[in-house]
Design a protein around this motif. Structure first.
Motif, mmCIF file in Angstrom:
data_model
loop_
_atom_site.group_PDB
_atom_site.id
_atom_site.type_symbol
_atom_site.label_atom_id
_atom_site.label_comp_id
_atom_site.label_asym_id
_atom_site.label_seq_id
_atom_site.Cartn_x
_atom_site.Cartn_y
_atom_site.Cartn_z
ATOM 1 N N GLU A 1 23.635 28.077 30.006
ATOM 2 C CA GLU A 1 22.807 29.386 29.949
ATOM 3 C C GLU A 1 21.827 29.026 29.232
ATOM 4 O O GLU A 1 20.958 30.069 29.216
ATOM 5 C CB GLU A 1 23.868 30.191 28.955
ATOM 6 N N GLU A 2 21.767 28.267 28.370
ATOM 7 C CA GLU A 2 20.283 27.877 27.609
ATOM 8 C C GLU A 2 19.058 27.703 28.633
ATOM 9 O O GLU A 2 17.851 27.935 28.108
ATOM 10 C CB GLU A 2 20.404 26.660 26.767
ATOM 11 N N HIS A 3 19.385 27.149 30.013
ATOM 12 C CA HIS A 3 18.304 26.953 30.745
ATOM 13 C C HIS A 3 17.608 28.340 31.191
ATOM 14 O O HIS A 3 18.271 29.210 31.674
ATOM 15 C CB HIS A 3 18.771 26.451 32.061
ATOM 16 N N GLU A 4 16.236 28.404 31.128
ATOM 17 C CA GLU A 4 15.520 29.641 31.479
ATOM 18 C C GLU A 4 15.660 30.218 32.656
ATOM 19 O O GLU A 4 15.554 31.455 33.002
ATOM 20 C CB GLU A 4 14.062 29.386 31.401
ATOM 21 N N ALA A 5 16.284 29.440 33.843
ATOM 22 C CA ALA A 5 16.485 30.278 35.033
ATOM 23 C C ALA A 5 17.813 30.548 35.269
ATOM 24 O O ALA A 5 18.134 31.598 36.150
ATOM 25 C CB ALA A 5 16.375 28.969 36.277
ATOM 26 N N VAL A 6 18.485 30.606 34.251
ATOM 27 C CA VAL A 6 20.026 30.949 34.414
ATOM 28 C C VAL A 6 20.254 32.350 33.737
ATOM 29 O O VAL A 6 19.986 32.567 32.609
ATOM 30 C CB VAL A 6 21.073 30.047 33.681
ATOM 31 N N SER A 7 20.654 33.352 34.425
ATOM 32 C CA SER A 7 21.322 34.517 33.982
ATOM 33 C C SER A 7 22.734 34.691 33.538
ATOM 34 O O SER A 7 22.957 34.899 32.386
ATOM 35 C CB SER A 7 20.991 35.696 35.089
ATOM 36 N N GLU A 8 23.436 34.070 34.372
ATOM 37 C CA GLU A 8 24.983 34.116 33.921
ATOM 38 C C GLU A 8 25.724 32.847 34.668
ATOM 39 O O GLU A 8 24.818 32.412 35.746
ATOM 40 C CB GLU A 8 25.611 35.566 34.639
ATOM 41 N N VAL A 9 26.654 32.391 33.838
ATOM 42 C CA VAL A 9 27.290 31.193 34.528
ATOM 43 C C VAL A 9 28.794 31.149 34.186
ATOM 44 O O VAL A 9 29.204 31.841 33.156
ATOM 45 C CB VAL A 9 26.690 29.946 33.975
#
Length: 551
Positions: free
Chosen positions: A461-469
């Motif tokens: 989730e820390e990746h800027e492209a990720v909204s939800e996981v």
């Protein structure tokens, strides 16, 4: 025991948890009624003009609420509802739901709030299992009750709150209330009489009815809320957890009404609705789940400038693990700490959390045992207590505990030597903080390594492209399982092999390399329960089916 409750449906004494009462506030008199404590007491003590409920443009004072509860209680009595009878309460977050639950409890009955998305087949099982005598329902939700009604064995009356001109041939909520007497003495319930039943979501089998007494409802406020939030009558609690969700019932009913504070109810709240309620109702304690906090941040990046949110003093988060990323982003945008908490339907509310005035809230840990509760980490096979730093099953005891309605086999699994076992894997750190690892069912075993899915999720989730996981174990012939991440991307980002590599490398560089997701699937949304929890069971089943089809 309440006269209409079959003794054989309650847990055997040998399988029931041990209760401990280590804080003075949870020592209640033998006779206590939760509705009297949450409403009538405030009127007796001169707080009748204080606002109890904000809803849309309406302000319902404690005196108003008392009259509504009294009328509804008398209406139910007139229909033959007796002490111990179970009454289903089926509404979105509206005042009628609060009024009805309190009215049922005031006459000695057992309120059974029902999730509004349940279908007839699910309602059929729950209502028959509880042997409910009546259903009080919002007119927009009556259709599934009507479908279930031919198979409901014990329901004698259906009462419909007419708000949307839906045709029906049942009792009218408003007509019954208007015709009923406005005076009502609380039934002389004992502290260990049942007052509330909440059914688990049933994602791993048949829903289980968790039972709670008058004492236990009050205890959630007099431990967690009193010590961790320190509410006053000036507080306004608000948020979007559904009232039939144990978390929502505490946040939006028990906690505010226990302290003479106010609750802000929003029907089917979107992120914008919540921000409007903060501004219009002056919410001070914002209660939600991590997904909703992230949606506020992503959908309203200028929220603190668009809305007056200056009333906020603290936030509560539960239902899913709160990641440090969400904690830090929300603190930066709104200037408040989000208190992560672990609680369950069975335990009724939060039993591990930080306190709002902790000098250093550590967002990488859930927190400490709430005053009044004890916690330890045990070996799942032997039940022996583990050393600090070792991961194992969480065991808890305090003024609430796990007790099921008519499920002796599940009851036996849920209690170990008097300690309740919620089913979560934790580590107790050297400083006494408890660090969440995963649900027992969410532990991924790959090549002999135990990998907690939520730990990997927090890093992805820390990746800027990720909204939800969501991270689950996917069957693998050689490794048993591999770590698989289902990723919903932020707007403006597209899935690609390069992005998969970035996500995988980020995890490898942050956690032990064996924990990285060997498979990443980009998707539009994640399956969720009505309370907002990710349905990882559905994702795991999906992966098993794919593997079976490929063989």
């Amino acid at each position: 025991m309440q006269p209409t409750i079959p003794e054989e449906y309650l847990p055997d004494e040998s399988a029931a948890p041990d209760y401990v009462y280590t804080t003075p506030e949870v020592h209640y008199p033998k006779h206590v009624n939760v509705a009297d404590e949450l409403v009538d007491r405030h009127v007796r003590e001169g707080r009748g003009d204080n606002v109890a409920i904000y809803f849309e443009d309406e302000e319902i004072t404690y005196a108003d609420l008392q009259e509504r509860v009294n009328r509804m209680g008398n209406a139910l009595r007139d229909l033959g509802i007796e002490a111990g009878d179970r009454v289903v309460v089926r509404f979105p977050n509206r005042p009628e739901a609060v009024v009805t639950c309190l009215a049922v409890q005031k006459i000695g009955g057992v309120a059974l709030p029902s999730m509004k998305l349940l279908r007839a087949k699910e309602l059929d099982y729950i209502i028959n299992n509880a042997e409910a005598k009546a259903v009080v329902v919002y007119d927009d939700l009556v259709d599934e009750i009507d479908k279930a009604l031919p198979d409901l064995e014990t329901v004698e009356n259906v009462i419909v709150a007419e708000r949307n001109d839906v045709d029906h041939d049942h009792h009218s909520y408003d007509e019954l209330v208007e015709a009923a007497d406005s005076e009502l003495e609380a039934y002389e319930t004992e502290r260990d009489d049942l007052a509330l039943m909440l059914y688990t979501s049933g994602t791993t089998g048949r829903p289980k009815g968790a039972i709670h007494t008058h004492r236990q409802i009050l205890a959630t406020a007099d431990t967690y809320a009193r010590y961790c939030l320190e509410p006053t009558e000036d507080d306004v609690f608000g948020g979007n957890p559904p009232l039939p969700f144990a978390y929502g019932y505490g946040d939006l009913v028990t906690f505010p009404l226990r302290f003479g504070a106010s609750t802000s109810l929003v029907e089917d709240a979107s992120p914008a609705d919540l921000l409007e309620a903060i501004e219009n109702h002056g919410i001070t304690v914002l209660c939600s789940i991590p997904t909703a906090f992230n949606q506020i941040l992503s959908q309203h990046p200028d929220g603190p400038e668009e809305y007056d949110v200056s009333s906020l003093r603290v936030g509560m988060s539960a239902g899913e693990p709160l990641t440090p990323n969400t904690f830090e982003n929300f603190e930066e945008a709104y200037g408040i700490d989000l208190l992560d908490g672990i609680g369950t339907t069975e335990m009724l509310h939060i039993f591990i959390s930080h306190r709002h005035d902790d000098e250093e809230i550590d967002p990488t840990a859930t927190g400490f045992p709430v005053p009044g509760y004890e916690a330890k980490i045990i070996d799942p096979d032997t039940g022996e207590e583990l050393e600090r730093g070792e991961s194992g099953l969480l065991a808890v005891r305090g003024p609430t505990g796990i007790e099921y309605w008519d499920r002796p086999e599940k009851q036996a699994d849920a209690v170990e030597d008097g300690w309740s076992i919620p089913g979560d894997i934790f580590v107790m750190r050297e400083d006494g903080r408890l660090e969440y690892k995963s649900r027992r069912d969410d532990l991924i075993i790959s090549s002999g390594y135990n990998i907690p899915g939520p730990e990997v999720e927090a890093v992805v989730e820390e990746h800027e492209a990720v909204s939800e996981v969501a991270v689950v174990g996917s069957p693998h012939e050689e490794r048993g399982e591999i770590v698989k991440a289902f990723v919903v991307l932020e707007e403006g980002h597209e899935g690609s092999d390069d992005l998969v590599d970035e996500i995988q490398n980020h995890v490898k560089n942050t956690l032990a390399p064996y924990k990285y997701p060997r498979d990443v699937e980009f998707c539009q949304s994640l399956p969720r329960t009505e309370t907002g929890k990710i349905r990882r069971t559905e994702l795991r089943d999906q992966e098993r089916e794919k593997t079976a089809e490929a063989q």
